[in-house]
Motif scaffolding. Structure first.
Motif, PDB file in Angstrom:
ATOM      1  N   UNK A  31      79.749  41.280  35.451  1.00  0.00           N
ATOM      2  CA  UNK A  31      78.457  41.833  35.863  1.00  0.00           C
ATOM      3  C   UNK A  31      77.421  40.720  35.795  1.00  0.00           C
ATOM      4  N   UNK A  32      76.653  40.572  36.863  1.00  0.00           N
ATOM      5  CA  UNK A  32      75.559  39.609  36.918  1.00  0.00           C
ATOM      6  C   UNK A  32      74.287  40.368  37.259  1.00  0.00           C
ATOM      7  N   UNK A  33      73.164  39.970  36.655  1.00  0.00           N
ATOM      8  CA  UNK A  33      71.874  40.553  37.011  1.00  0.00           C
ATOM      9  C   UNK A  33      70.885  39.421  37.229  1.00  0.00           C
ATOM     10  N   UNK A  34      70.195  39.469  38.365  1.00  0.00           N
ATOM     11  CA  UNK A  34      69.174  38.468  38.683  1.00  0.00           C
ATOM     12  C   UNK A  34      68.184  39.061  39.660  1.00  0.00           C
ATOM     13  N   UNK A  35      67.141  38.277  39.962  1.00  0.00           N
ATOM     14  CA  UNK A  35      66.064  38.739  40.846  1.00  0.00           C
ATOM     15  C   UNK A  35      66.001  37.868  42.091  1.00  0.00           C
ATOM     16  N   UNK A  36      65.905  38.526  43.221  1.00  0.00           N
ATOM     17  CA  UNK A  36      65.893  37.945  44.572  1.00  0.00           C
ATOM     18  C   UNK A  36      64.446  37.929  45.038  1.00  0.00           C
ATOM     19  N   UNK A  37      63.948  36.756  45.394  1.00  0.00           N
ATOM     20  CA  UNK A  37      62.547  36.616  45.814  1.00  0.00           C
ATOM     21  C   UNK A  37      62.493  36.314  47.308  1.00  0.00           C
ATOM     22  N   UNK A  38      62.073  37.293  48.091  1.00  0.00           N
ATOM     23  CA  UNK A  38      61.951  37.159  49.542  1.00  0.00           C
ATOM     24  C   UNK A  38      60.488  36.858  49.837  1.00  0.00           C
ATOM     25  N   UNK A  81      52.634  28.314  51.188  1.00  0.00           N
ATOM     26  CA  UNK A  81      52.965  27.055  51.863  1.00  0.00           C
ATOM     27  C   UNK A  81      54.467  26.780  51.986  1.00  0.00           C
ATOM     28  N   UNK A  82      55.288  27.442  51.176  1.00  0.00           N
ATOM     29  CA  UNK A  82      56.725  27.177  51.182  1.00  0.00           C
ATOM     30  C   UNK A  82      57.512  28.493  51.214  1.00  0.00           C
ATOM     31  N   UNK A  83      57.472  29.219  52.341  1.00  0.00           N
ATOM     32  CA  UNK A  83      58.171  30.509  52.385  1.00  0.00           C
ATOM     33  C   UNK A  83      59.693  30.336  52.314  1.00  0.00           C
ATOM     34  N   UNK A  84      60.349  31.346  51.760  1.00  0.00           N
ATOM     35  CA  UNK A  84      61.815  31.316  51.676  1.00  0.00           C
ATOM     36  C   UNK A  84      62.451  32.229  52.720  1.00  0.00           C
ATOM     37  N   UNK A  85      61.616  32.939  53.484  1.00  0.00           N
ATOM     38  CA  UNK A  85      62.093  33.831  54.547  1.00  0.00           C
ATOM     39  C   UNK A  85      61.257  33.572  55.795  1.00  0.00           C
ATOM     40  N   UNK A  86      61.925  33.622  56.945  1.00  0.00           N
ATOM     41  CA  UNK A  86      61.207  33.385  58.208  1.00  0.00           C
ATOM     42  C   UNK A  86      61.761  34.322  59.274  1.00  0.00           C
ATOM     43  N   UNK A  87      60.848  34.952  60.006  1.00  0.00           N
ATOM     44  CA  UNK A  87      61.264  35.796  61.126  1.00  0.00           C
ATOM     45  C   UNK A  87      61.751  34.872  62.237  1.00  0.00           C
ATOM     46  N   UNK A  88      62.983  35.076  62.684  1.00  0.00           N
ATOM     47  CA  UNK A  88      63.511  34.242  63.771  1.00  0.00           C
ATOM     48  C   UNK A  88      63.610  35.011  65.078  1.00  0.00           C
ATOM     49  N   UNK A  89      63.624  36.359  64.987  1.00  0.00           N
ATOM     50  CA  UNK A  89      63.562  37.204  66.182  1.00  0.00           C
ATOM     51  C   UNK A  89      62.602  38.342  65.865  1.00  0.00           C
ATOM     52  N   UNK A  90      61.545  38.466  66.645  1.00  0.00           N
ATOM     53  CA  UNK A  90      60.598  39.565  66.448  1.00  0.00           C
ATOM     54  C   UNK A  90      61.151  40.831  67.073  1.00  0.00           C
ATOM     55  N   UNK A  91      60.724  41.948  66.532  1.00  0.00           N
ATOM     56  CA  UNK A  91      61.153  43.233  67.063  1.00  0.00           C
ATOM     57  C   UNK A  91      60.583  43.447  68.465  1.00  0.00           C
ATOM     58  N   UNK A  92      61.412  43.881  69.402  1.00  0.00           N
ATOM     59  CA  UNK A  92      60.897  44.159  70.744  1.00  0.00           C
ATOM     60  C   UNK A  92      60.131  45.477  70.812  1.00  0.00           C
ATOM     61  N   UNK A  93      60.198  46.265  69.731  1.00  0.00           N
ATOM     62  CA  UNK A  93      59.491  47.545  69.708  1.00  0.00           C
ATOM     63  C   UNK A  93      58.242  47.420  68.855  1.00  0.00           C
ATOM     64  N   UNK A  94      57.341  48.335  69.041  1.00  0.00           N
ATOM     65  CA  UNK A  94      56.119  48.350  68.225  1.00  0.00           C
ATOM     66  C   UNK A  94      56.136  49.474  67.206  1.00  0.00           C
ATOM     67  N   UNK A  95      57.292  50.106  67.024  1.00  0.00           N
ATOM     68  CA  UNK A  95      57.334  51.224  66.083  1.00  0.00           C
ATOM     69  C   UNK A  95      57.546  50.726  64.660  1.00  0.00           C
ATOM     70  N   UNK A  96      57.458  51.659  63.732  1.00  0.00           N
ATOM     71  CA  UNK A  96      57.516  51.335  62.303  1.00  0.00           C
ATOM     72  C   UNK A  96      58.897  50.837  61.856  1.00  0.00           C
ATOM     73  N   UNK A 102      54.545  41.018  53.042  1.00  0.00           N
ATOM     74  CA  UNK A 102      55.977  41.245  53.243  1.00  0.00           C
ATOM     75  C   UNK A 102      56.832  40.660  52.136  1.00  0.00           C
ATOM     76  N   UNK A 103      56.196  40.016  51.150  1.00  0.00           N
ATOM     77  CA  UNK A 103      56.934  39.435  50.028  1.00  0.00           C
ATOM     78  C   UNK A 103      57.548  40.544  49.176  1.00  0.00           C
ATOM     79  N   UNK A 104      58.764  40.295  48.693  1.00  0.00           N
ATOM     80  CA  UNK A 104      59.452  41.286  47.866  1.00  0.00           C
ATOM     81  C   UNK A 104      60.218  40.605  46.749  1.00  0.00           C
ATOM     82  N   UNK A 105      60.316  41.320  45.642  1.00  0.00           N
ATOM     83  CA  UNK A 105      61.186  40.924  44.539  1.00  0.00           C
ATOM     84  C   UNK A 105      62.149  42.087  44.331  1.00  0.00           C
ATOM     85  N   UNK A 106      63.435  41.795  44.369  1.00  0.00           N
ATOM     86  CA  UNK A 106      64.466  42.832  44.261  1.00  0.00           C
ATOM     87  C   UNK A 106      65.418  42.463  43.128  1.00  0.00           C
TER      88      UNK A 106
END
Length: 194
Positions: A51-58, A63-78, A181-185
């Motif tokens: 068992x491992x437990x850790x935290x994922x930082x998205x 200035x130094x993001x760890x996540x980048x949108x590479x394809x935007x959604x073609x829809x405008x819905x939620x 849009x930043x998240x910690x999981x």
């Protein structure tokens, strides 16, 4: 010329038989594509359950993001259906980004549901950088229904000390910033490995 006919016939018979034997040999050899192996020879002794437990930082902001949108959604819905993000997210021992870095989550995720509830297809490797697991990876591939309290995704393999790994992860959102849009999981990983 007539004397050469038996010689030519002999040569033809020789090549015909030779090619037949070659074909038979190849046919027999091609059925030997699988071999049972001794697990001990490959260092696979006793299967462990860890068992491992850790935290994922998205992180999308700063200035130094760890996540980048590479394809935007073609829809405008939620739902954001069709959005794809590439990640190289820090994995830390505690929820604070300043805590000990134990690895990186590298891969991508995409909004794979057209419903407003939303679900992501997660494709990522947990690359460990600490202790005896340094350089080993776990591969995750699964559906992440982001609004559920606890999401479960399968571990489909690994490398290094996690060769032949199998198991699952449970993801629980620790914090989420709707503006950035930043998240910690929190990730709890349950894995069989050798």
């Amino acid at each position: 010329m007539v004397r050469d006919v038996p010689i030519l016939a002999s040569i033809l018979i020789f090549f015909t038989l030779s090619s037949s034997f070659t074909t038979i040999a190849v046919a027999v050899r091609s059925q030997d594509f699988a071999t049972n192996l001794d697990m001990n020879v490959y260092g696979l002794k006793k299967e462990k359950f860890s068992h491992f437990r850790f935290y994922w930082h998205d992180i999308y902001s700063g200035p130094n993001p760890s996540a980048a949108v590479i394809v935007k959604s073609p829809t405008n819905d939620i739902s954001g259906f069709g959005l794809i993000s590439m990640i190289d997210d820090p994995l830390t021992e505690k929820p604070q980004l300043s805590s000990k870095l134990i690895g990186r989550a590298q891969g991508f995720y995409g909004a794979a549901s057209q419903e407003h509830v939303g679900a992501l297809l997660m494709v990522m490797n947990f690359v460990f950088l600490e202790g005896k697991y340094n350089g080993s990876t776990l591969s995750i591939l699964g559906r992440n229904k982001v609004l559920s309290d606890v999401r479960e995704m399968p571990v489909i393999g690994g490398s290094g000390l996690f060769r032949f790994a199998k198991g699952y992860v449970q993801a629980t959102t620790y914090s989420f910033n709707q503006t950035s849009g930043d998240a910690v999981v929190e990730y709890n990983v349950y894995v069989f490995h050798y």
